[in-house]
Structures are given as structure tokens and as C-alpha cells.
Design a protein around this motif. Structure first.
Motif, mmCIF file in Angstrom:
data_model
loop_
_atom_site.group_PDB
_atom_site.id
_atom_site.type_symbol
_atom_site.label_atom_id
_atom_site.label_comp_id
_atom_site.label_asym_id
_atom_site.label_seq_id
_atom_site.Cartn_x
_atom_site.Cartn_y
_atom_site.Cartn_z
ATOM 1 N N ARG A 1 0.829 -1.205 0.000
ATOM 2 C CA ARG A 1 0.000 0.000 0.000
ATOM 3 C C ARG A 1 0.871 1.266 0.000
ATOM 4 N NH1 ARG A 1 -5.054 1.592 3.892
ATOM 5 N NH2 ARG A 1 -5.320 3.663 3.005
ATOM 6 N N PHE A 2 1.915 1.253 0.850
ATOM 7 C CA PHE A 2 2.786 2.431 0.918
ATOM 8 C C PHE A 2 3.546 2.637 -0.393
ATOM 9 C CE2 PHE A 2 2.923 1.468 5.717
ATOM 10 C CZ PHE A 2 1.777 2.220 5.929
ATOM 11 N N ILE A 3 3.947 1.536 -1.028
ATOM 12 C CA ILE A 3 4.656 1.639 -2.315
ATOM 13 C C ILE A 3 3.756 2.351 -3.338
ATOM 14 C CG2 ILE A 3 5.531 0.276 -4.280
ATOM 15 C CD1 ILE A 3 7.431 0.017 -2.010
ATOM 16 N N SER B 1 5.995 4.422 -5.983
ATOM 17 C CA SER B 1 7.238 3.683 -6.255
ATOM 18 C C SER B 1 6.972 2.362 -6.953
ATOM 19 C CB SER B 1 7.979 3.377 -4.940
ATOM 20 O OG SER B 1 8.419 4.549 -4.343
ATOM 21 N N GLU B 2 5.711 2.090 -7.310
ATOM 22 C CA GLU B 2 5.411 0.809 -7.944
ATOM 23 C C GLU B 2 5.983 0.769 -9.363
ATOM 24 O OE1 GLU B 2 3.318 3.247 -7.588
ATOM 25 O OE2 GLU B 2 1.701 3.245 -9.069
ATOM 26 N N GLY C 1 8.493 2.930 7.149
ATOM 27 C CA GLY C 1 9.172 3.865 6.242
ATOM 28 C C GLY C 1 10.614 3.436 6.007
ATOM 29 N N LYS C 2 11.257 2.963 7.080
ATOM 30 C CA LYS C 2 12.657 2.530 6.929
ATOM 31 C C LYS C 2 12.754 1.330 5.997
ATOM 32 C CE LYS C 2 14.638 4.011 11.279
ATOM 33 N NZ LYS C 2 14.580 3.455 12.618
ATOM 34 N N TYR D 1 14.754 0.424 1.790
ATOM 35 C CA TYR D 1 15.539 -0.705 1.280
ATOM 36 C C TYR D 1 14.874 -1.395 0.089
ATOM 37 C CZ TYR D 1 18.438 -0.245 5.406
ATOM 38 O OH TYR D 1 19.295 0.237 6.366
ATOM 39 N N LEU D 2 13.639 -1.049 -0.182
ATOM 40 C CA LEU D 2 12.912 -1.735 -1.258
ATOM 41 C C LEU D 2 12.818 -0.901 -2.532
ATOM 42 C CD1 LEU D 2 9.830 -3.203 0.694
ATOM 43 C CD2 LEU D 2 12.068 -4.244 0.297
ATOM 44 N N ARG D 3 12.817 0.415 -2.339
ATOM 45 C CA ARG D 3 12.576 1.352 -3.425
ATOM 46 C C ARG D 3 13.722 1.343 -4.439
ATOM 47 N NH1 ARG D 3 12.427 5.776 0.118
ATOM 48 N NH2 ARG D 3 10.259 5.587 0.753
#
Ligand SMILES: Nc1nc2c(c(=O)[nH]1)N[C@H]1C(S)=C(S)[C@@H](COP(=O)(O)OP(=O)(O)OC[C@H]3O[C@@H](n4cnc5c(=O)[nH]c(N)nc54)[C@H](O)[C@@H]3O)O[C@H]1N2
Ligand SMILES: Nc1nc2c(c(=O)[nH]1)N[C@H]1C(S)=C(S)[C@@H](COP(=O)(O)OP(=O)(O)OC[C@H]3O[C@@H](n4cnc5c(=O)[nH]c(N)nc54)[C@H](O)[C@@H]3O)O[C@H]1N2
Ligand SMILES: [Mo]
Length: 595
Positions: free
Chosen positions: A199-201, A206-207, A246-247, A251-253
Motif C-alpha cells: 500500500r505504501f509503495i 514507487s510501484e 518507512g525505513k 531498502y525496497l525502493r
């Protein structure tokens, strides 16, 4: 001389056996998991564990011939079952299926192990391909998600060197201590972690729309689905702050990410949803079909192989077998009395079996209950082929040691074919070759025919023609999750929960119930219990006594009893996961009492 390890583990190491002091074993440096020393289980503990040396019938030691005659007689009854464990991962274990087919006996279906997660992967990707170690090596970030890599998968460690590491685990494991970030979440909340991250992505754009347009085009619906979930209540339930989430996103973005997902996330009725949600998060980030990206779970090692031991037999669920429906039960390479959930039920069921046959290496609670005990040869003493759920490499397992003890699964089957006058059993060599001939070859190395350098590059499903299917539903009967949906009010004045989640991960001293056993329960010091104290742990399924080992690396709402601990499965439930017919060892809350 060369062979391969048959112990049930991700690494499936190739082994060099040298002359000299016994056993003189070395890791094969030409093999991808041969990068370090072999583990102590293989090199030491296995050889220090006493074997069952002689066959027994009704408690009396007899010759192998007499014991096999008793086995043949037992199979003349009406209803027979073969319940096979995973004590040896060689493919030749399954040769016994051929005999069960002839006598119209039953086999099992489902799993004690990875079945729920596997079913979740099938829902999204169609098939469960292995992520090559070489792709893991190319990642920027590795998210170790419910896999205790230093214990259960130690030969992967060199592949993680230099990577950013995020760990998602209710326990501060060794890898968590070294990680860049550790989310010490509440157990059984991984589905929500994945949905929240997705959801945050989407929220921050950032998707990977370019990849999803081609391979996972229903992503708008998935975004809507994630928005049905209430952020605040869910984060409180998971036990992570918005800042903590958020942290993780950092690492994913916009980088190459691998999720190394383990058994830990899916020992629940909802285990399939969890893997499906994790895969859906990975798809949102466009992590499939690209170098250095992907989701690694226990993959389907037989993918792409025609199994000569595939038979048409009735099958009963493996995790909740009603043994007492059978006259004769052959337990091969397993220890159901201790490794299946709900030991009270299992014992009672097995007591109702006329002929319980145990075919294995070591004495355990199942061998003690058996009427007929047949010692097996270990994997150093017979020919076999080793596939792996952790990588694409296939190894020929060669007979490298001689022993007077035991009988191989092939010879066991052959003896029974002969005793019944059945025809159609091919030679041992025929079966071994039929597996190897189906493999690809790179130089001398056999490789799974299903191997793809970059899995899902062409797409999903068997032929790569399908799209990725996002998760679109979640039902949970065990935890009341309605409050996490929109427009529901929190219930006030809830009674204080005085129960603990029971986590039962693997131990470094054992391979499931093989080798060194334990008697400890690990508890957080805040619980008020003291080191060495004897406690009774109970659940609605049963109880057992353990001695306390304090461990501040565990969440205070959890206890840990490793899966080699005597008595742990008195506490666990006889239920099957919603998908995959898998055992749900961690779907239980327990009480602690001083004694
Ligand atoms: N509480 C709890 N329980 C669990 C788990 C958990 O996480 N928590 N994990 C589950 C998982 S993932 C698994 S895979 C299962 C495993 O459960 P099982 O499949 O029952 O495996 P083991 O308990 O290791 O018993 C294997 C037996 O195989 C025999 N054996 C070894 N090699 C050979 C061979 O070459 N031939 C023959 N005939 N016999 C051999 C040995 O005597 C050994 O006792 O346990 C499950 N149990
Ligand atoms: N030394 C050794 N190696 C083994 C085995 C062994 O018995 N001993 N067994 C082999 C077998 S059969 C298997 S299936 C594999 C399994 O190996 P793994 O995939 O590593 O599985 P586990 O050891 O069961 O648990 C992994 C981690 O999950 C965490 N965990 C527990 N509950 C949750 C949860 O709800 N969410 C999250 N995120 N994490 C959770 C635990 O704290 C633990 O650190 O290992 C294989 N390798
Ligand atoms: Mo397993």
C-alpha cells in the motif's frame, strides 16, 4: 569419491569423501553450496548418533529375512498405508510407492512442511520455480523473511555478503543482529506486513507500472484491495511504527531486491495468503523476471521431471492422518509420533493400528511403538539422486560407505515384489538413470530441467503465458481481524491476554527430530521465570514440561521451543491450512505454569 547430502535442508551439499580417518568428509568447492566447511550435523553429529542395528518383530531381534517376511505378512491385510517422512531427501525414497500401488494401499497428500506457502505461490505465479543462488548474489538488498538462514541454510551466507540485509522475524536471530534493519513483528502478521508495504509503495508511486502493465495488469484492483485495510490498527497489531515501515521502504525502493522467505511465515492456517501477499508485494515492485531480484521460498524440486514413482493410489492428509483406519501402517523415513502435530491424537491413532512398521535409521518414539522395526541404510550406503528446494543443482548420490546394517528402499521394495510375485519393478540403475537423464548438464553438473536463469522472465504459469495474479481476499478464523477492516469499531475493555505464541523453529543440533534432542523452552526475561526453572506449558491440545532458558531476543509475547525438543508437538493443533493441506504448528497460543 563424491556424493551428496540427503538431509532435508535448502543447501543439498555435494560431498567429497576421502580416505583416512572415518568419516573424512569435505565440502565440494566446485559446487555452489560447497563454499565452506560442511555442517556439524553431517560431519559429526550424524555419525555420533547410534543406529538401529537389528530388525525387530514384537520387540524381539530377528534376522532381516524374518523381519521382511513379517512385513510381507502385514501387507496381506485389507487396508495399508505408507506414511513417508523427509528423513532422507533422495528421490529413491519414493520407490516404495510402486509396491503400495500394487496392493491398492494408500499414500499421503499435503505436507508437514512448506505446503501452505507453496499453495500461496501457485495462486500468484502458477508454478513455484527456484530462484537461483546466482540471482540472490546480484541483489542490492536481501530481505530475510521468516528464514533462520544461519541455522537452516548456512551455505547461503556467502551469497549475502556485502548486501543490505533486512530481517522480518519475531526473534532477533543471528542474522537479525547483523542486519541493517530488523522488524521484530508479532508472529502470524506477515500477510499484513506485505499488504501494508504494498500500500505504501503505491501511495508514494514507487510501484513498477511498466513491468506490471505487461505481466500483472490487475494492479489497480490490488491497490484498491490494500486500501481496504486500516493502517493504524494494523500497524499496532503487527507491532511496527509508521517510521519503522518507512525505513523498510528505503531498502525496497528502486533497487534489486530478493525476498528470502522461509518456513516460519506459513506454519498457520493462513500460510497460503501470506506467501500470496508477499509475492503480490514483490510484483508491485516488479521483482520477478529480472536479474538480482525475486522471491526465494522452498521451491518445487521435482518441477519439470517425470516421476517414475508417481502412482495412482488413494491419499489421506499427511498432517492429520487417521492412522486407526488402517490395519497396516508403514512409517518410512519419518517420526510421526514426534514430528506430526497433536502427539496425543497421533499416539492414540497409532495404538489402534494392528501392524505398525517403522523403517528408519534411529530409535525414536515411533520406533518404540512399532511392531516391526526395519533398519534402513543411510544415504552414504546406497545409490540415489538428490534434488533441491533451495537451488537448481542436482547431484548423483553415490554409495561411498559399506555397512552390514539395514536395507535400502529399493531392496525393501524388491523383496516385497518378490514375496508377492509381482512384476514390473525395473532395476535400481534404471530408476536412477531415469531421473538423471531428464536433467540438463553443464559440464559434469546436473541441473534441474525446470531451471531458468532468470525465472518468470517470459511470464507466469507453466508456459510463461500467464500474468501474475494478485491476492484479492483474506479470511482468518483464528484471529478476529474484522477490526482491521474499514468502519469497524475497536472493542473496549478486552480481557488481558495471558497466553503466548508458540514458535517452533529448527535447531542447529538436529535435523527435525533426528540427532540431538532438547528439553528447553526459551522465554523472555520479563516474564518473571528464572533460568533452569521447570515449567508446564499447555495449550488446548495438550501439555508438557520443559526447562526455562531465558532469551531476551524473543518478543515478550512469544516463547520458542525448537522442533527437536521432546514433547513440543503435544501443544500443536491437528488442523490443515486453508490451502495446501499443510500442518499449522504455530496456530496455537500456550500458557506457562511453574511446577
Ligand atoms: N513443532 C514443530 N514440528 C515440526 C516442524 C515445526 O516447525 N514445528 N517442522 C515440520 C517439518 S518442516 C518437517 S519437514 C517435519 C519432518 O518430520 P519427519 O519427516 O517425521 O522427520 P524426522 O523427525 O527428522 O524423522 C526422520 C526419520 O527418518 C529416518 N531416516 C533418515 N534417513 C533415512 C533413510 O535413508 N531411509 C529411511 N527409511 N529412514 C531414514 C530417521 O530414522 C529419522 O528418525 O517435521 C515437522 N515437525
Ligand atoms: N540445522 C537444521 N537445518 C534445517 C532443519 C533442521 O531441523 N535443522 N530443517 C530443514 C527443514 S525440514 C526445513 S522445512 C527448513 C526450514 O528452515 P526455515 O525456513 O529457516 O524455518 P524455521 O527454522 O522453522 O523458522 C524460520 C524463522 O521463522 C521465524 N518465525 C516464526 N514465526 C514467524 C512468523 O510468524 N513470521 C515471521 N516473519 N517469522 C517467523 C523463526 O523465529 C525463525 O527464525 O530448514 C531445513 N534445515
Ligand atoms: Mo521441512
Amino acid at each position: 569419491m563424491q556424493t551428496a547430502c540427503g538431509l532435508d535442508c535448502y543447501d543439498a551439499c555435494s560431498i567429497i569423501v576421502e580416505e583416512g580417518k572415518f568419516p573424512n568428509l569435505k565440502g565440494n568447492v566446485n559446487h555452489p553450496t560447497g563454499n565452506g566447511a560442511l555442517c556439524a550435523l553431517l560431519n559429526k553429529i550424524m555419525f555420533e548418533t547410534p543406529r538401529i542395528e537389528n530388525p525387530r518383530v514384537d520387540g524381539k531381534e530377528v534376522s532381516m529375512q524374518e523381519a521382511m517376511e513379517a512385513v510381507a505378512d502385514a501387507f496381506k491385510t485389507d487396508k495399508s498405508l505408507l506414511w513417508r517422512g523427509s528423513g532422507n531427501f533422495g528421490v529413491m525414497q519414493e520407490v516404495t510407492n510402486l509396491f503400495l500401488e500394487k496392493i491398492k494401499g494408500s499414500l499421503t497428500r499435503g505436507s508437514l512442511c512448506d505446503g501452505a506457502g507453496d499453495a500461496g505461490i501457485a495462486l500468484g505465479r502458477g508454478i513455484n520455480r527456484s530462484l537461483p543462488l546466482e540471482q540472490i548474489e546480484k541483489a542490492d538488498t536481501v530481505v530475510v523473511w521468516g528464514r533462520n538462514v544461519t541455522v537452516t541454510n548456512s551455505h547461503i551466507m556467502p551469497y549475502l555478503e556485502g548486501k543490505k540485509i533486512v530481517v522480518i522475524d519475531p526473534v532477533r536471530t543471528s542474522i537479525a543482529k547483523k542486519a541493517d534493519l530488523h522488524l521484530q513483528i508479532a508472529p502470524r502478521t506477515d500477510y499484513y506486513v506485505a499488504i501494508m508495504l504494498a500500500r505504501f509503495i503505491f501511495m508514494e508511486n514507487s510501484e513498477d507500472t511498466e513491468w506490471m502493465d505487461e505481466f500483472a495488469s490487475e494492479y489497480e484492483d490490488f491497490y484498491d484491495y490494500t486500501r481496504e485495510h486500516r493502517i493504524k490498527a494494523i500497524l499496532a497489531y503487527i507491532g511496527v511504527t509508521l517510521g519503522g515501515m518507512g525505513k523498510v521502504l528505503e531498502y525496497l525502493r528502486n533497487q534489486k531486491v530478493v525476498f528470502l522467505v522461509g518456513n516460519g511465515v506459513q506454519k498457520y492456517s493462513i500460510g497460503s495468503y501470506t506467501l500470496h501477499a508477499i509475492d503480490s508485494l514483490a510484483a508491485t515492485l516488479g521483482l520477478f523476471g529480472k536479474e538480482g531480484c525475486g522471491v526465494s521460498y522452498l521451491s518445487n524440486s521435482k518441477l519439470g521431471l517425470d516421476n517414475p514413482f508417481e502412482v495412482k493410489c488413494d491419499r489421506v492428509p499427511k498432517a492429520t492422518t487417521n492412522f486407526s483406519e488402517f490395519d497396516t501402517v508403514l512409517v518410512q523415513g519419518g517420526n510421526p509420533v514426534e514430528s506430526m502435530p497433536d502427539s496425543n491424537r497421533v499416539k492414540e491413532e497409532l495404538e489402534g493400528v494392528e501392524n505398525l512398521i517403522y523403517f528408519g535409521l534411529y530409535e525414536n518414539k515411533t520406533s518404540k511403538m512399532a511392531k516391526i522395526v526395519i533398519p534402513a541404510k543411510n544415504f552414504f550406503e546406497k545409490e540415489d539422486v538428490r534434488l533441491s528446494y533451495g537451488h537448481q543443482y542436482v547431484e548423483k548420490m553415490n554409495k561411498v560407505m559399506d555397512s552390514d546394517i539395514g536395507i535400502s528402499e529399493y531392496d525393501f521394495t524388491k523383496t516385497l515384489f518378490d514375496a508377492f510375485g509381482f512384476e514390473g519393478l525395473e532395476s535400481e540403475e534404471y530408476y536412477i538413470n531415469s531421473w538423471l537423464e531428464q536433467c540438463q548438464k553443464e559440464g559434469e553438473q546436473y541441473i534441474s530441467p525446470a531451471h531458468q536463469n532468470v525465472p518468470y522472465k517470459e511470464g507466469f504459469g507453466e508456459d510463461g503465458d500467464d500474468e501474475f495474479e494478485f491476492i484479492e481476499e483474506y479470511e482468518d478464523d483464528f484471529v478476529n481481524t474484522k477490526r482491521f477492516r474499514k468502519h469497524r469499531k475497536e472493542r473496549k475493555n478486552k480481557p488481558k491476554d495471558e497466553t503466548f505464541w508458540l514458535l517452533s523453529p529448527k535447531s542447529s543440533k538436529s535435523l527435525n527430530t533426528q540427532f540431538i534432542r532438547g528439553d528447553k523452552v526459551q522465554i523472555h526475561p520479563d516474564s518473571g521465570y528464572s533460568e533452569g526453572e521447570r515449567v508446564r506449558i499447555s495449550s488446548e491440545h495438550g501439555e508438557h514440561e520443559f526447562s526455562v532458558k531465558l532469551n531476551e531476543d524473543i518478543r515478550p509475547d512469544c516463547i520458542v521451543i525448537t522442533s527437536n525438543t521432546v514433547g513440543v508437538n503435544y501443544l500443536t493443533p491437528s488442523i490443515l491450512s486453508e490451502e495446501g493441506e499443510s500442518a499449522c504448528y504455530q496456530e496455537v497460543k500456550v500458557k506457562i505454569e511453574s511446577i
